[in-house]
Design an enzyme around this catalytic site. Sequence first.
Site, PDB file in Angstrom:
ATOM      1  N   LYS A 127       1.118  -1.418  -0.220  1.00  0.00           N
ATOM      2  CA  LYS A 127       0.361  -0.256  -0.012  1.00  0.00           C
ATOM      3  C   LYS A 127       0.483   1.781  -0.410  1.00  0.00           C
ATOM      4  O   LYS A 127       1.486   1.540   1.112  1.00  0.00           O
ATOM      5  CB  LYS A 127      -0.976  -0.145   1.486  1.00  0.00           C
ATOM      6  CG  LYS A 127      -1.818   1.119   0.884  1.00  0.00           C
ATOM      7  CD  LYS A 127      -2.486   1.436   2.257  1.00  0.00           C
ATOM      8  CE  LYS A 127      -1.111   2.469   2.542  1.00  0.00           C
ATOM      9  NZ  LYS A 127      -1.396   3.535   2.064  1.00  0.00           N
ATOM     10  N   THR A 147       6.209   9.181  12.960  1.00  0.00           N
ATOM     11  CA  THR A 147       6.144   8.803  13.656  1.00  0.00           C
ATOM     12  C   THR A 147       4.724   8.422  14.472  1.00  0.00           C
ATOM     13  O   THR A 147       4.732   7.942  14.856  1.00  0.00           O
ATOM     14  CB  THR A 147       7.189   9.480  15.285  1.00  0.00           C
ATOM     15  OG1 THR A 147       8.748   8.965  15.270  1.00  0.00           O
ATOM     16  CG2 THR A 147       7.023   8.784  16.845  1.00  0.00           C
ATOM     17  N   THR A 182       2.499   7.754  12.540  1.00  0.00           N
ATOM     18  CA  THR A 182       1.480   7.294  12.426  1.00  0.00           C
ATOM     19  C   THR A 182       2.197   5.973  12.919  1.00  0.00           C
ATOM     20  O   THR A 182       1.054   4.591  12.932  1.00  0.00           O
ATOM     21  CB  THR A 182       0.949   7.381  10.855  1.00  0.00           C
ATOM     22  OG1 THR A 182       1.193   9.002   9.968  1.00  0.00           O
ATOM     23  CG2 THR A 182       0.760   6.376  10.214  1.00  0.00           C
ATOM     24  N   GLU A 232       9.270   1.711  11.149  1.00  0.00           N
ATOM     25  CA  GLU A 232      10.450   2.745  10.896  1.00  0.00           C
ATOM     26  C   GLU A 232      10.312   3.655  10.600  1.00  0.00           C
ATOM     27  O   GLU A 232       9.828   4.425   9.495  1.00  0.00           O
ATOM     28  CB  GLU A 232      11.336   2.214   9.435  1.00  0.00           C
ATOM     29  CG  GLU A 232      12.941   2.445   9.165  1.00  0.00           C
ATOM     30  CD  GLU A 232      13.024   3.817   8.726  1.00  0.00           C
ATOM     31  OE1 GLU A 232      13.053   5.093   8.705  1.00  0.00           O
ATOM     32  OE2 GLU A 232      13.161   3.907   7.212  1.00  0.00           O
TER      33      GLU A 232
HETATM   34  P1  ADP Z   1       3.016  11.417   5.980  1.00  0.00           P
HETATM   35  O1  ADP Z   1       2.626  12.281   7.245  1.00  0.00           O
HETATM   36  O2  ADP Z   1       3.651  12.381   5.418  1.00  0.00           O
HETATM   37  O3  ADP Z   1       1.694  11.505   4.961  1.00  0.00           O
HETATM   38  P2  ADP Z   1       2.715   9.583   7.090  1.00  0.00           P
HETATM   39  O4  ADP Z   1       3.785   8.461   7.955  1.00  0.00           O
HETATM   40  O5  ADP Z   1       1.498   9.803   7.323  1.00  0.00           O
HETATM   41  O6  ADP Z   1       3.184  10.118   6.307  1.00  0.00           O
HETATM   42  O7  ADP Z   1       2.425   8.326   6.010  1.00  0.00           O
HETATM   43  C1  ADP Z   1       3.278   6.622   5.663  1.00  0.00           C
HETATM   44  C2  ADP Z   1       2.326   5.944   4.853  1.00  0.00           C
HETATM   45  O8  ADP Z   1       1.511   5.257   5.947  1.00  0.00           O
HETATM   46  C3  ADP Z   1       1.700   6.175   4.232  1.00  0.00           C
HETATM   47  O9  ADP Z   1       0.871   5.678   3.012  1.00  0.00           O
HETATM   48  C4  ADP Z   1       0.204   6.135   4.562  1.00  0.00           C
HETATM   49  O10 ADP Z   1      -1.168   6.097   3.453  1.00  0.00           O
HETATM   50  C5  ADP Z   1       0.218   5.529   5.467  1.00  0.00           C
HETATM   51  N1  ADP Z   1      -0.672   5.900   6.658  1.00  0.00           N
HETATM   52  C6  ADP Z   1      -1.701   6.613   6.727  1.00  0.00           C
HETATM   53  N2  ADP Z   1      -2.502   6.304   7.722  1.00  0.00           N
HETATM   54  C7  ADP Z   1      -2.219   5.704   8.688  1.00  0.00           C
HETATM   55  C8  ADP Z   1      -3.127   4.447   9.768  1.00  0.00           C
HETATM   56  N3  ADP Z   1      -3.919   5.240  10.114  1.00  0.00           N
HETATM   57  N4  ADP Z   1      -2.874   3.285   9.259  1.00  0.00           N
HETATM   58  C9  ADP Z   1      -1.696   3.024   8.883  1.00  0.00           C
HETATM   59  N5  ADP Z   1      -0.566   3.824   7.800  1.00  0.00           N
HETATM   60  C10 ADP Z   1      -1.406   4.877   7.532  1.00  0.00           C
END
Ligand code: ADP
Length: 468
Positions: free
Chosen positions: A169, A222, A224, A242
């Site tokens: 994803k 971090t 997320t 990571e």
């Molecule tokens: P940013 O804050 O820069 O968008 P994220 O860490 O949120 O970076 O995004 C990294 C990945 O995690 C992306 O593929 C994003 O779609 C996904 N993501 C965002 N929210 C969630 C969630 N609640 N659970 C799992 N994956 C998520």
Amino acid sequence: MALPTKLLIDGNLIDGAGVLSVVDPSTGAPFIEVPRGSQGEMEAAIAAAKRAQPGWAATPLVERHARLERFADAVHQNADELARTLVMEQGKPLGEARTEIAHAEFFLRHFAAADLPAAVVQDDAALRVEVHHRALGVVAGITPWNFPVLIACYKLGPSLLLGNSFILKPAPTTPVTSLMLGALARDIFPAGVVNVVTDANDLGALLTAHPDVAKISFTGSTPTGRRVMASAASTLKRITLELGGNDAAIVLDDVDVAAAAPKIFAGAFLNAGQVCIAIKRLYVHDRIYDALCSALVAQAGTTVLGNGLDGGTSMGPVQNAAQYAKARHLLDVAEADGKIVAGGIEARNGGYFVRPTIVRDIADGSALVDDEQFAPILPVVRFDDVDAVVRRTNASPYGLGGSVWSDDLDRAYALAQRIDSGTVWINHHLHFGPHIPFSGAKQSGYGVEFSEAGLAEFGQTHVISIAK
Ligand code: ADP
């Protein structure tokens, strides 16, 4: 584009229920529409991966190796298209995009030759005890937008090597190359073994909570990461996280400034500073502070900012509108808390351009120093007491990487031992490889990637103990 950009579910390339408009960060305008996966499509991918996994795990290792090798070949053969598409969706210069694709191939070839053999830990008159590594089941790789191809490949490789099936994803702002990887994977792996489903930041939670997903391999921020961990708790899912970093580089007073400056600059500004292990705060000894600041300013002056597809571009835009807004805010912080001696916003063509920015006369306590900027804005902080700088470095809740710069290796080594992070580099920064364990200390991560330890996290330890 020659390679299809469709979802891959159960061996089929499909259009998906919705549409994602993908923006070229060098113009701020959409350049392609690709399928946006729905909840039902993600459910279908999980079901397909679950069905396909036992057959894949039963496939002899030599066959799994061969298919991973073929996938690496396919990445190699399509490197040019992948690299050019990566530039369009991500923003990085073509040279960096080519390097990313080459690294992805290199990591895949590493996993295509790797093994985690069973070990005999006791064999005596009473017992023979063997430790095996079995597949976990369905692994979900959730990837960010800074290195979408490399990170997808270094999650796919170990997943499949250990006999797991895989769902990728990608981040919603960089889905295109991931879909292309799916198109390549479809012709190489059995149906359902690899699936690629996009989202609009709305399907990650489905993966992290789903009972049929055995492991989440996540790279991202971090905050997320915390959500992933909390959600995974409901099914006690395996997780590898990571996450963010606020890597300090500590430059001692004995370095050759002219030699170190270009390396430090590269360590801070690669991919427009959007690297988890980039130099995010630079601590420089008082005696060489002015000289190093000047050398970094000179280095910034040689940077060619522009569209990554234009020849000569050495730095691209930041990746997305949210990151651009954050960078603009951090420039205000820099102005208030320090002195900007190079850089700033470059208004051009609607793109998200930020020039490499050097901020001097700034101190700990400023958000630009204490928080992760993930943007090409480097705070340069003066120090004269090494013990104090170690305390300041280690005060961060992050602990991903860090570096020490000195012409005296003994001094640097002693200092490196005191840094609370997963990796410390001496006289370089940003190096990693599939044979080197990579793990974040404190709130920079959970678990290990790469090396045997990282591979083991894609398997279930399975002990067979035989009474004699
Ligand atoms: P940013 O804050 O820069 O968008 P994220 O860490 O949120 O970076 O995004 C990294 C990945 O995690 C992306 O593929 C994003 O779609 C996904 N993501 C965002 N929210 C969630 C969630 N609640 N659970 C799992 N994956 C998520």
